[in-house]
Design an enzyme around this catalytic site. Structure first.
Site, PDB file in Angstrom:
ATOM      1  N   THR A   1       0.852  -1.193   0.000  1.00 38.93           N
ATOM      2  CA  THR A   1       0.000   0.000   0.000  1.00 38.93           C
ATOM      3  C   THR A   1       0.884   1.238   0.000  1.00 38.93           C
ATOM      4  OG1 THR A   1      -1.678  -1.186   1.189  1.00 38.93           O
ATOM      5  CG2 THR A   1      -1.798   1.208   1.303  1.00 38.93           C
TER       6      THR A   1
ATOM      7  N   PHE B   1      -6.507  -6.437  -1.115  1.00 39.39           N
ATOM      8  CA  PHE B   1      -7.627  -6.167  -0.208  1.00 39.39           C
ATOM      9  C   PHE B   1      -7.849  -7.360   0.714  1.00 39.39           C
ATOM     10  CE2 PHE B   1      -8.312  -3.775  -4.140  1.00 39.39           C
ATOM     11  CZ  PHE B   1      -8.445  -2.481  -3.644  1.00 39.39           C
TER      12      PHE B   1
ATOM     13  N   ASN C   1     -10.052   1.428   2.317  1.00 37.08           N
ATOM     14  CA  ASN C   1      -9.808   1.254   3.748  1.00 37.08           C
ATOM     15  C   ASN C   1     -10.376   2.413   4.566  1.00 37.08           C
ATOM     16  OD1 ASN C   1      -8.734  -1.238   3.671  1.00 37.08           O
ATOM     17  ND2 ASN C   1      -6.606  -0.633   3.937  1.00 37.08           N
TER      18      ASN C   1
ATOM     19  N   PHE D   1     -19.572  -4.763   8.050  1.00 37.37           N
ATOM     20  CA  PHE D   1     -18.835  -3.692   8.737  1.00 37.37           C
ATOM     21  C   PHE D   1     -19.743  -2.755   9.517  1.00 37.37           C
ATOM     22  CE2 PHE D   1     -14.254  -3.735   8.094  1.00 37.37           C
ATOM     23  CZ  PHE D   1     -14.186  -4.973   7.447  1.00 37.37           C
ATOM     24  N   LEU D   2     -20.781  -3.351  10.094  1.00 38.77           N
ATOM     25  CA  LEU D   2     -21.676  -2.564  10.947  1.00 38.77           C
ATOM     26  C   LEU D   2     -21.735  -3.184  12.344  1.00 38.77           C
ATOM     27  CD1 LEU D   2     -24.658  -1.717   8.526  1.00 38.77           C
ATOM     28  CD2 LEU D   2     -22.898  -0.157   9.383  1.00 38.77           C
TER      29      LEU D   2
ATOM     30  N   GLY E   1      -8.650  -1.990  14.750  1.00 40.09           N
ATOM     31  CA  GLY E   1      -7.194  -2.032  14.900  1.00 40.09           C
ATOM     32  C   GLY E   1      -6.598  -2.695  13.686  1.00 40.09           C
TER      33      GLY E   1
ATOM     34  N   CYS F   1      -3.759  -2.250   8.918  1.00 44.37           N
ATOM     35  CA  CYS F   1      -4.159  -1.445   7.752  1.00 44.37           C
ATOM     36  C   CYS F   1      -4.952  -0.193   8.087  1.00 44.37           C
ATOM     37  CB  CYS F   1      -4.953  -2.301   6.782  1.00 44.37           C
ATOM     38  SG  CYS F   1      -3.911  -3.472   5.921  1.00 44.37           S
TER      39      CYS F   1
ATOM     40  N   LYS G   1      -8.450  -8.822  16.065  1.00 44.77           N
ATOM     41  CA  LYS G   1      -9.626  -9.551  15.590  1.00 44.77           C
ATOM     42  C   LYS G   1      -9.297 -11.042  15.674  1.00 44.77           C
ATOM     43  CE  LYS G   1      -8.967 -10.042  10.730  1.00 44.77           C
ATOM     44  NZ  LYS G   1      -9.546  -9.789   9.449  1.00 44.77           N
TER      45      LYS G   1
ATOM     46  N   ARG H   1      -0.951  -5.775  16.175  1.00 42.89           N
ATOM     47  CA  ARG H   1      -0.707  -4.378  15.806  1.00 42.89           C
ATOM     48  C   ARG H   1      -1.972  -3.518  15.963  1.00 42.89           C
ATOM     49  NH1 ARG H   1       2.174  -5.140  10.145  1.00 42.89           N
ATOM     50  NH2 ARG H   1       0.945  -7.065  10.237  1.00 42.89           N
TER      51      ARG H   1
END
Ligand code: UDX
Length: 436
Positions: A123, A153, A212, A253-254, A261, A264, A325, A332
């Site tokens: 990236t 991705f 992102n 993503f809700l 964290g 990325c 996660k 990180r």
């Protein structure tokens, strides 16, 4: 096709391995002898589900090799991918540190033979591919090459599936020749009808940051709405489901939680803010998402403190999950890195468990944290338990046992894994994020 992958970090290793699984011949190059030795002996330096058997299979079938010898790996390659790290810069201003990329470009240039596409996989800020092009020309005026951008991705923990069944592949090129090489590399995906977005190099570079940043905004948005739910007595689960059914919003993503964290979102949002500053532009929504994320972590500390009766001093807190996660050992920017020390500073004692992340966690958390072998050992004689990361093994805890082991039946569920009504019926003092 013959592919050379420079960098055997997360992205390079997963991408190189998956390309070899497509049937290409891949050489993965890294400067660190020890890393290459370990990879050669079958040791995978990261935990990523499904990666180890895929590496083994492709090594055995002769399509995947590991080496430190760049000079022998570049000639004959149709494409050389640069997948080295772009850590946050040492200047501390959020800008990505591109020195590894430029170093790789300078080092590979003299060995180019025949037409080769140099692909930025890391990236990188808009304009990096053009710099790579300049550096290669400076180091080898005769080289016949094009540069291209091909952002990844991949989600940690789901990287193999994300690679093999992506929503789309983005390639940024400035010539038909380079486009053909990249399309040939991704042909196996084309056959399963994966859309390929072929665009300019600059657009491809910016697409990664935009994707992102958008996801980070989505998470910060739902976290803020969850906080509103808490004060007005609404339920974030039903709300997220309802808004997610609108196809323009989408259900993913809700999930509210302790803040995002990982390697990325924090890095790329900061880098995007920094990139646009150089052009005198702003990305105010991104700035807000970053602020909201920091506030969310602080809010979790207060939530835990409130559940402990207003002070964590002298209390023992069990933490289930430490990684940012599940299904990764990556620590990180994990919210646990800010939440745990904040509690320890005020006198809390921490007993922690994580299925894969405990070794990594030791590098990031204060030395006083006690690491234990399982969830129940963590809960034993603790004054509260915090479900920090939603690993599957924490989804079906023996709750009666947990209650018996705890000094006080206090359960703080930062990932909304359990049902509030059931938990209260079981006799827990229970809290979660955005639900009563
Ligand atoms: C992300 C992008 O998803 C991926 O496309 C990109 O290439 C790299 O960054 P990753 O960091 O591996 O991948 O993890 P992801 O699954 O996206 O989760 C990031 C963070 O957001 C985690 O801390 C996770 O807990 C959090 N999250 C995610 C939420 O809090 N709520 C959600 O609904 C989703």
């Amino acid at each position: 096709m013959n592919i050379t992958m420079i960098g055997t970090g997360y992205v390079g290793l997963v991408t190189g391995t998956c390309f070899s699984e497509f049937g290409h011949h891949v050489i993965c190059v890294d400067k660190i002898d020890e890393k290459i030795d370990k990879l050669r002996s079958g040791h995978i330096p990261i935990y990523e589900p499904g990666l180890k058997p895929l590496v083994q299979k492709n090594v055995e079938e002769g399509r995947l090799k590991f080496t430190t010898d760049l000079a022998a790996s570049v000639p004959g390659a149709d494409a050389v991918f640069i997948a080295v790290g772009t850590p946050a810069s040492r200047r501390g201003d959020g800008y990505a540190d591109l020195s590894y990329i430029y170093e790789a470009a300078g080092e590979l240039a003299p060995y180019l033979e025949g037409y080769t596409v140099i692909v930025d996989k890391s990236t990188v800020p808009v304009g990096t591919a053009r710099q790579v092009e300049r550096i290669i020309k400076e180091n080898n005026a005769q080289a016949d090459f094009d540069v291209a951008s091909n952002p990844e991705f991949l989600r940690e923990g789901a990287a193999i599936n994300d690679f093999m069944r992506p929503d789309r592949v983005v390639i940024g090129v400035s010539s038909k020749r380079a486009e053909k090489v990249l399309r040939d590399i991704y042909k196996p995906l084309y056959l399963i009808e994966t859309p390929i977005v072929c665009t300019t190099i600059e657009t491809a570079e910016l697409t990664k940051y935009a994707a992102n940043a958008f996801l980070a905004i989505k998470i910060s948005f739902i976290n803020e709405i969850a906080n509103v739910c808490e004060v007005v007595d609404a339920d974030i689960t039903a709300l997220a489901k309802a808004i997610g059914m609108d196809k323009r919003i989408g259900p993913k993503f809700l999930h509210p939680g302790p803040g995002y964290g990982g390697s990325c979102f924090p890095k790329d949002t900061m880098a995007l803010m920094r990139i646009v500053q150089e052009y005198g532009e702003n990305v105010r929504l991104v700035e807000a998402a970053v602020e909201v994320n920091a506030a969310q972590k602080a809010r979790m500390v207060k939530k835990i403190r409130d559940m402990l009766g207003g002070s964590e001093a002298g209390k023992t807190i069990a933490f289930l999950g430490l990684t940012f996660k599940p299904e990764t050992d990556d620590m990180r920017e994990s919210p646990s890195i800010s939440i745990i020390p904040a509690l320890m500073e005020k006198g809390a004692r921490i007993k922690a468990h994580d299925p894969k992340g405990m070794e990594e966690a030791k590098k990031y958390l204060p030395s006083g944290v006690e690491y234990v072998a399982n969830s129940y050992e963590a809960c034993d004689h603790a004054d509260a338990v915090v479900l920090m990361t939603e690993w599957n093994q924490y989804r079906a805890l023996d709750l009666e046992k947990v209650k018996k082991l705890l000094n006080e039946p206090v359960f703080i569920d930062l990932r909304n894994v359990y049902d509030p009504k059931t938990m209260k019926e079981l006799g827990f003092r229970y809290t979660s994020v955005g639900r009563k």
